[in-house]
Design an enzyme around this catalytic site. Structure first.
Site, mmCIF file in Angstrom:
data_model
loop_
_atom_site.group_PDB
_atom_site.id
_atom_site.type_symbol
_atom_site.label_atom_id
_atom_site.label_comp_id
_atom_site.label_asym_id
_atom_site.label_seq_id
_atom_site.Cartn_x
_atom_site.Cartn_y
_atom_site.Cartn_z
ATOM 1 N N GLU A 113 -13.185 1.406 -54.191
ATOM 2 C CA GLU A 113 -11.744 1.694 -54.256
ATOM 3 C C GLU A 113 -10.960 0.519 -53.696
ATOM 4 O O GLU A 113 -11.514 -0.322 -52.994
ATOM 5 C CB GLU A 113 -11.415 2.935 -53.396
ATOM 6 C CG GLU A 113 -12.029 4.197 -53.911
ATOM 7 C CD GLU A 113 -11.787 5.377 -52.970
ATOM 8 O OE1 GLU A 113 -11.041 5.236 -51.972
ATOM 9 O OE2 GLU A 113 -12.355 6.438 -53.245
ATOM 10 N N LYS A 115 -8.283 -0.997 -51.070
ATOM 11 C CA LYS A 115 -7.836 -0.648 -49.724
ATOM 12 C C LYS A 115 -6.329 -0.892 -49.678
ATOM 13 O O LYS A 115 -5.865 -2.018 -49.529
ATOM 14 C CB LYS A 115 -8.559 -1.507 -48.680
ATOM 15 C CG LYS A 115 -8.322 -1.028 -47.269
ATOM 16 C CD LYS A 115 -9.282 -1.703 -46.301
ATOM 17 C CE LYS A 115 -9.194 -1.119 -44.911
ATOM 18 N NZ LYS A 115 -7.877 -1.159 -44.304
ATOM 19 N N ASP A 117 -2.580 -1.159 -48.615
ATOM 20 C CA ASP A 117 -2.034 -1.633 -47.350
ATOM 21 C C ASP A 117 -0.762 -0.861 -47.019
ATOM 22 O O ASP A 117 0.340 -1.255 -47.394
ATOM 23 C CB ASP A 117 -1.731 -3.135 -47.475
ATOM 24 C CG ASP A 117 -1.661 -3.786 -46.111
ATOM 25 O OD1 ASP A 117 -1.963 -3.108 -45.114
ATOM 26 O OD2 ASP A 117 -1.295 -4.972 -46.047
ATOM 27 N N TYR A 224 -7.094 9.299 -51.381
ATOM 28 C CA TYR A 224 -8.466 8.800 -51.364
ATOM 29 C C TYR A 224 -9.471 9.707 -50.650
ATOM 30 O O TYR A 224 -10.600 9.307 -50.400
ATOM 31 C CB TYR A 224 -8.527 7.391 -50.788
ATOM 32 C CG TYR A 224 -7.885 7.224 -49.422
ATOM 33 C CD1 TYR A 224 -8.356 7.900 -48.309
ATOM 34 C CD2 TYR A 224 -6.795 6.363 -49.265
ATOM 35 C CE1 TYR A 224 -7.773 7.735 -47.073
ATOM 36 C CE2 TYR A 224 -6.205 6.191 -48.028
ATOM 37 C CZ TYR A 224 -6.702 6.879 -46.938
ATOM 38 O OH TYR A 224 -6.117 6.720 -45.719
ATOM 39 N N LYS A 315 -12.703 -6.738 -46.214
ATOM 40 C CA LYS A 315 -11.336 -7.254 -46.091
ATOM 41 C C LYS A 315 -11.244 -8.628 -46.739
ATOM 42 O O LYS A 315 -12.108 -9.475 -46.499
ATOM 43 C CB LYS A 315 -10.950 -7.384 -44.612
ATOM 44 C CG LYS A 315 -10.932 -6.055 -43.874
ATOM 45 C CD LYS A 315 -9.555 -5.480 -43.801
ATOM 46 C CE LYS A 315 -8.897 -5.917 -42.519
ATOM 47 N NZ LYS A 315 -7.657 -5.214 -42.255
ATOM 48 N N CYS A 409 26.262 -24.975 -35.479
ATOM 49 C CA CYS A 409 26.054 -24.877 -36.917
ATOM 50 C C CYS A 409 26.022 -26.281 -37.522
ATOM 51 O O CYS A 409 26.899 -27.100 -37.237
ATOM 52 C CB CYS A 409 27.185 -24.061 -37.531
ATOM 53 S SG CYS A 409 27.052 -23.912 -39.307
ATOM 54 N N CYS A 412 29.179 -26.766 -39.935
ATOM 55 C CA CYS A 412 30.583 -26.835 -39.500
ATOM 56 C C CYS A 412 30.731 -27.127 -38.011
ATOM 57 O O CYS A 412 31.850 -27.122 -37.497
ATOM 58 C CB CYS A 412 31.286 -25.523 -39.841
ATOM 59 S SG CYS A 412 30.769 -24.172 -38.771
ATOM 60 N N CYS A 427 26.715 -18.054 -37.057
ATOM 61 C CA CYS A 427 27.800 -19.011 -36.945
ATOM 62 C C CYS A 427 29.089 -18.183 -37.031
ATOM 63 O O CYS A 427 29.307 -17.486 -38.019
ATOM 64 C CB CYS A 427 27.744 -20.021 -38.092
ATOM 65 S SG CYS A 427 29.290 -20.946 -38.226
ATOM 66 N N CYS A 433 33.438 -22.441 -42.340
ATOM 67 C CA CYS A 433 32.056 -22.884 -42.554
ATOM 68 C C CYS A 433 31.738 -22.816 -44.052
ATOM 69 O O CYS A 433 31.716 -21.734 -44.635
ATOM 70 C CB CYS A 433 31.141 -21.982 -41.735
ATOM 71 S SG CYS A 433 29.418 -22.428 -41.861
HETATM 72 S S1 IVH Z 1 -11.146 6.071 -46.519
HETATM 73 C C1 IVH Z 1 -13.380 8.082 -43.032
HETATM 74 N N1 IVH Z 1 -10.118 4.786 -48.534
HETATM 75 O O1 IVH Z 1 -7.770 2.080 -44.266
HETATM 76 C C2 IVH Z 1 -12.774 7.059 -43.931
HETATM 77 N N2 IVH Z 1 -9.153 4.416 -46.397
HETATM 78 O O2 IVH Z 1 -9.446 1.330 -41.726
HETATM 79 C C3 IVH Z 1 -11.375 7.282 -44.179
HETATM 80 N N3 IVH Z 1 -7.220 2.904 -46.413
HETATM 81 O O3 IVH Z 1 -6.951 4.578 -41.948
HETATM 82 C C4 IVH Z 1 -10.654 6.208 -44.868
HETATM 83 N N4 IVH Z 1 -7.207 2.509 -48.573
HETATM 84 O O4 IVH Z 1 -5.355 4.183 -43.859
HETATM 85 C C5 IVH Z 1 -10.068 5.000 -47.213
HETATM 86 N N5 IVH Z 1 -9.275 3.756 -50.425
HETATM 87 C C6 IVH Z 1 -9.223 3.964 -49.133
HETATM 88 C C7 IVH Z 1 -8.240 3.357 -48.311
HETATM 89 C C8 IVH Z 1 -8.244 3.596 -46.938
HETATM 90 C C9 IVH Z 1 -6.605 2.268 -47.424
HETATM 91 C C10 IVH Z 1 -6.817 2.783 -45.004
HETATM 92 C C11 IVH Z 1 -6.676 4.112 -44.296
HETATM 93 C C12 IVH Z 1 -7.566 4.082 -43.103
HETATM 94 C C13 IVH Z 1 -7.843 2.620 -42.974
HETATM 95 C C14 IVH Z 1 -9.260 2.469 -42.454
#
Ligand code: IVH
Length: 670
Positions: A113, A115, A117, A224, A315, A409, A412, A427, A433
């Site tokens: 999946e 991740k 942000d 998720y 990451k 500034c 001016c 400013c 200005c």
């Molecule tokens: S699963 C027990 N899936 O990442 C596992 N987390 O460091 C539960 N996050 O707090 C998390 N995308 O806020 C999971 N596809 C994804 C995610 C995800 C973002 C975030 C989530 C979590 C943090 C974990």
């Protein structure tokens, strides 16, 4: 319409609106126009006002917000919210896969999946209804942000299908990039500082007290994880697909937002794909999450003290490059805010050539201890504009010159100020200005303000350089001869410009008010002010209390308005604009009668024949005036059901006449 008929219609409207909401936001496949959708929503809102008992907590009308949370209550999570172990290399992913293989028996499937942000959220549904939404907090307890999360259109308020009776669904709330960019553009127009990145802004937005603001900002959510589905013993991938049947937006398989594989190669392929293509996503991600699919294997693997053993995150390395800081320049915005910008030796980063990086403010420069010619680390990850995150001290020579934030500034020479509690320097020389003068004129002529045809930033620059304009009022004294004499201006464009300026005199009052560029007075605020106070004369002389009594006007905006009109130069500009014949008041709707002439009304509560906005309109077109707080000068309180007891008491104490809806109509007819 009686109560039974209304109940049937409310149900019908709710179902229809839920269906279209789902088609629009979850499936991105609308089948009615926005206008038709709004009409149905308004019909439902009116019915709910007339028959308050029929207004459910799960109504589609809740999406527009309105609930205010003064304090977010703490809630203990039924299932603790774990975070994920991080890895930064493919070798570590390989190690994780072999560990997992040693610990469980049988064939393994992996779900890959994105991740996302953003901010983690857990949402509980009871009997198919949105019950509560809680932030992650410290993992064992978080904050109840239910009212705010209910405004997110992709999260269903009521489910359909074969959902379990009590379960929790978890996901990530995030700011889609398009909405984030729009929000920052709006803030720029309103003279407010920019938000630095979508994640922090999503987090801040979720904690706002007024859910209406949250609704307007357009957050989104990806889901998720599902907890408490009991005997639904499917794998994670199958469960995530299943919840789509209940009405949830799930990550798209077609776009490769989620994928199931049973090989390490499959996992690597997913990681490589997103490593290369993450910039194409309409939202930000900071990595990939890999999960073991089968629930029974997840249980076998269990948890360490902090993380699940059945999932891991990969990451992305934030791409970081080195460049040389050649100089620092200081940009002056139309409100006078100073933004330091670093000029760098051009360098490739994330597929583009970077020449400049934002330094945000004086504190940032000091924190980095920047020196001219420093070798600096530049990153793009997370932020839209590249930023300097550090200095490679090895490259610094002994005689390197430290970067000192300017005191005056550069445009001016005025001495800069920094107001208490603010991070930006300003400013203060608004009238002398150059970038502020030009910025104000550019704002005034913009599409959302006076929309002057034939005039753009370049022409403003030339007009200013030729000494023809110093403020927005000067525009209206320009002559064809003056313009045509300027370098490279043809007769045709000079004519177009003069005609455009002349035509702008007809612009409605609220556009002019917005165009003045009063700090914090954006488009919406300008509309609210014009609707409530009606004219420049009333707004410029309004007392602080009168200003804050206007819907959505708080102390900060009220103070800024007063400051603007206290300034002699501003007053003279407004006076000149008046002489030139611009619209200085709201064009009145045609009067239906003078029956309420000179009388002021406060409308409060829920009514049966009319909605509150309808009653306010009726008052105005019959010569009356609406006020939003009670004073001894108020003539009438028009009281409906559910009017707050405090208001009623105040009205009684002050001896203000209280009217029912029927008595109001009688008064009108007399
Ligand atoms: S699963 C027990 N899936 O990442 C596992 N987390 O460091 C539960 N996050 O707090 C998390 N995308 O806020 C999971 N596809 C994804 C995610 C995800 C973002 C975030 C989530 C979590 C943090 C974990």
């Amino acid at each position: 319409m009686n109560n039974n008929e209304a109940a049937v219609r409310v149900k019908e409207l709710t179902n229809t609106l839920n269906k279209h909401n789902h088609l629009y936001y979850v499936e991105s496949n609308p089948d009615i126009s926005d206008y038709d959708f709004d009409m149905l929503l308004i019909e439902l809102q009116k019915l709910e006002q007339q028959f308050p008992d029929l207004a459910s907590d799960y109504s589609p009308t809740k999406r527009v917000g309105g609930d205010v949370t003064k304090k977010f209550e703490s809630v203990v999570h039924k299932y603790p919210m774990f975070s994920l172990g991080n890895t930064y290399s493919k070798e570590e992913i390989e190690e994780w896969v072999s560990r997992v293989k040693k610990l469980v028996e049988g064939e393994l499937e992996y779900v890959c999946e994105l991740k996302y942000d953003g901010v983690a959220i857990g949402i509980q549904y009871i009997d198919g209804k949105f019950f509560q939404a809680v932030t992650r907090g410290d993992g064992s307890q978080g904050e109840n942000v239910t009212s705010n999360v209910k405004t997110i259109r992709t999260i269903p308020l009521a489910l359909h299908g074969d959902y379990p009776s009590d379960f929790e669904i978890r996901g990530e709330i995030f700011f889609p990039l398009e909405n984030f960019i729009k929000l920052n553009a709006q803030r720029l127009e309103d003279g407010e500082p920019q938000f630095a990145n979508p994640r922090n802004t999503a987090s801040g937005t979720l904690k706002m007290q007024d859910s209406r603001v949250v609704s307007d900002r357009g957050l989104d959510c990806f889901l998720y994880g599902v907890y408490g589905t009991g005997e639904l013993r499917l794998g994670h991938f199958e469960t995530v697909s299943k919840v789509a049947d209940w009405g949830f937006k799930i990550p798209s398989q077609r776009n490769r937002y989620i994928e199931k594989t049973n090989t390490l190669d499959g996992v690597m392929n997913f990681i490589n794909h997103w490593d290369a293509n993450r910039d194409t996503l309409p939202f930000e991600i900071d990595g990939i999450v890999i999960k073991v699919n089968q629930y029974h294997q997840q249980e076998e693997l269990g948890f360490t003290a902090k993380y699940p053993r059945w999932a891991i995150s990969y990451k992305f390395k934030t791409e970081r490059v080195e460049s040389k800081l050649e100089s620092v320049v200081y940009q002056v915005g139309r409100t006078g805010a100073i933004t330091p910008v670093a000029n760098l030796t051009p360098i490739q980063l994330g597929g583009t050539t970077v020449r400049r990086a934002s330094l945000h403010n004086a504190d940032q420069i000091e924190k980095l201890d920047l020196h001219i010619n420093d070798v600096v680390y530049v990153e793009k990850g997370g932020e839209i504009i590249p930023k300097i995150v550090g200095v490679n001290l090895e490259g610094r020579s002994n005689d390197a010159k430290v970067v000192c934030f300017i005191n005056n500034c550069l445009e001016c020479s005025a001495k800069l100020i920094r107001r208490e509690g603010e991070v930006h320097h300003y400013c203060p020389n608004e009238i002398g200005c150059p970038p502020q003068i030009k910025g104000k004129v550019e704002h005034f002529i913009g599409r959302k303000s006076m929309n002057i045809d034939g005039l753009g930033a370049e022409t403003v620059d030339v007009l200013f350089k030729n000494g023809l304009i110093n403020n927005v009022a000067d525009l209206y004294e320009l002559t064809f001869e003056q313009v045509v004499e300027m370098e490279r201006t043809a007769d045709k464009s000079a004519n177009k410009l003069i005609d455009g300026i002349k035509a702008s005199k007809e612009m409605p009052f609220h556009k002019l008010l917005f165009g003045l560029g009063i700090r914090f007075v954006g488009e919406t605020v300008a509309k609210k002010l014009s609707k409530a106070l009606k004219s420049m004369a009333a707004i410029s002389t309004a007392k602080f209390d009168e200003l804050v009594a206007v819907d959505e006007i708080g102390d900060k905006i009220a103070m800024s308005i007063q400051e603007y009109f206290l300034d002699e130069e501003n007053r003279s500009i407004v006076d000149r604009l008046t002489t030139f014949g611009l619209n200085m008041e709201v064009e009145e709707q045609e009067r239906a009668s003078n029956a309420l002439e000179g009388k002021s009304f406060l409308v409060s509560g829920v009514f049966s024949a009319f909605s509150r906005p309808e009653l306010k309109d009726i008052i105005e077109i019959n010569g009356g005036k609406n006020v939003s707080s009670i004073s001894s000068k108020t003539d009438y309180v028009l009281a409906g059901d559910k009017m707050g007891p405090a208001k009623l008491k105040k009205a009684t104490d002050l001896g203000v006449t209280i009217l029912s809806e029927d008595r109001f109509i009688a008064l009108l007819n007399n």
